[in-house]
Design a protein around this motif. Structure first.
Motif, short mmCIF file in Angstrom:
data_model
loop_
_atom_site.label_atom_id
_atom_site.label_comp_id
_atom_site.label_asym_id
_atom_site.label_seq_id
_atom_site.Cartn_x
_atom_site.Cartn_y
_atom_site.Cartn_z
N ARG A 113 -3.42 -12.81 1.83
CA ARG A 113 -3.30 -12.00 0.12
C ARG A 113 -3.08 -11.00 1.06
NH1 ARG A 113 -1.88 -12.21 -6.15
NH2 ARG A 113 -0.26 -13.74 -4.81
N VAL A 114 -2.40 -9.81 1.35
CA VAL A 114 -2.45 -8.53 1.81
C VAL A 114 -1.79 -7.30 0.27
CG1 VAL A 114 -1.91 -6.34 2.88
CG2 VAL A 114 -1.80 -8.53 3.73
N THR A 115 -2.81 -6.67 -0.30
CA THR A 115 -2.45 -6.29 -1.59
C THR A 115 -2.80 -4.43 -1.01
OG1 THR A 115 -2.91 -7.87 -2.70
CG2 THR A 115 -3.41 -5.83 -4.26
N LEU A 116 -1.48 -3.58 -1.86
CA LEU A 116 -1.42 -1.95 -2.17
C LEU A 116 -2.14 -2.04 -2.91
CD1 LEU A 116 -1.22 0.53 0.30
CD2 LEU A 116 0.46 0.95 -1.03
N GLY A 117 -3.31 -1.34 -3.69
CA GLY A 117 -3.85 -1.37 -5.50
C GLY A 117 -3.25 0.56 -5.51
N PRO A 118 -2.91 -0.28 -7.08
CA PRO A 118 -2.88 1.69 -8.03
C PRO A 118 -2.84 3.04 -6.69
CG PRO A 118 -4.27 0.66 -9.16
CD PRO A 118 -4.44 -0.41 -7.57
N GLY A 119 -4.26 3.32 -6.28
CA GLY A 119 -4.64 3.85 -6.07
C GLY A 119 -4.25 3.91 -4.48
N GLY A 120 -3.75 3.78 -3.86
CA GLY A 120 -3.73 2.93 -2.33
C GLY A 120 -4.34 2.60 -1.38
N ASP A 121 -5.90 1.65 -2.34
CA ASP A 121 -6.49 1.43 -1.78
C ASP A 121 -5.80 -0.39 -1.29
OD1 ASP A 121 -7.70 3.06 -3.31
OD2 ASP A 121 -9.03 0.66 -3.84
N LEU A 122 -6.31 -1.08 0.20
CA LEU A 122 -5.92 -1.37 0.67
C LEU A 122 -6.88 -2.81 0.36
CD1 LEU A 122 -3.92 -3.26 2.86
CD2 LEU A 122 -5.19 -1.89 4.66
N MET A 123 -6.36 -4.27 -0.17
CA MET A 123 -7.36 -5.55 -0.13
C MET A 123 -6.62 -6.37 0.45
SD MET A 123 -7.68 -7.28 -3.63
CE MET A 123 -9.24 -6.21 -4.00
#
Length: 251
Positions: A113-123
């Protein structure tokens, strides 16, 4: 084929993140101008997935084969933790082909899973499951081989890695304790690489989140998860907060 979502871009080829931008539109990942986006060459830059082998520490090709295979959209993803305010995410899956089973005779399911968080973090969250039906365990090493974009390699400082052990490829994999743990081809190797610009070494460095020193063994039905979370922070950020031991203790 690739997917763009908000400030990230992901290719099905390699399950490969090739772009991550901050709110100002500045690119935070490095991809070579000479990168090749088709088999059998892995994409030079971004975040290659090294599985089931990191580097040449084993019988397989350099960094394994996951980074130069075509992944699929995962239509039945596991319940990965996802914040309700997440900007965007994509679920991918890789299963071995008949050719893969010939060179590494183990059945697996690799979900990413490639996720872009609410603050722009990449996970990036990886879930690897042993699906062998004959009761056979397997062992693997793994890494997110992240290429970071930098303005000038001579002005870059890496903090927080002091006292950690590493294996030095330039010294026959001797285990040392140092601040290194990064990779840059420098001038001579850059010129020798067909998919890397001669002067591009000045604008990148690699730092890998990896499970290498202690390989992971999974019995049939067992699952391993690994996660990498990247944040862009102001230059005035207190470097003491980057102490990896402190992060591990608080997670």
């Amino acid at each position: 084929m690739g997917f763009k979502a908000a400030n990230q871009q992901v290719y099905l080829y390699g399950g490969h993140v090739t772009s991550w931008k901050n709110d100002h539109g500045e690119e935070l990942l490095f991809v070579s101008s000479k990168a090749i986006f088709k088999p059998p060459k892995a994409i030079r830059g971004g975040i290659p997935i090294c599985f089931p082998q990191f580097s040449n520490h084993g019988p397989l090709e350099q960094h394994g084969f996951a980074r130069n295979r075509f992944w699929s959209i995962d239509t039945d993803p596991p319940p990965f933790p996802t914040n309700s305010s997440t900007k965007a995410f994509v679920d991918l899956i890789l299963k071995p082909s008949e050719e893969d089973l010939k060179i590494w005779p183990h059945s697996f399911e690799f979900r990413l899973r490639v996720t872009l968080g609410p603050g722009g973090d990449l996970m990036l969250t990886s879930s690897i499951r042993n699906t062998n039906v004959e009761g056979k365990p397997f062992t693997f090493t793994f890494a997110y081989h992240t290429y970071f974009s930098v303005s000038d390699i001579s002005e870059v400082r890496v903090e927080g890695l002091e006292t950690l052990d590493y294996l030095d490829n330039l010294k026959n994999k001797e285990q040392l304790t140092e601040q290194g743990l990064v990779w840059n081809p420098w001038d001579k190797k850059a010129k020798a690489m067909a998919d890397f610009g001669d002067d591009e070494y000045k604008h990148m460095l690699c730092m890998e989140t990896a499970a290498v020193e202690k390989a992971i063994t999974l019995k049939p039905g067992e699952e391993w998860r690994g996660r990498q979370e990247l944040s862009a922070v102001p230059s005035s950020y207190c470097s003491g907060q980057l102490d990896p031991q402190r992060v591990l203790q608080s997670s």
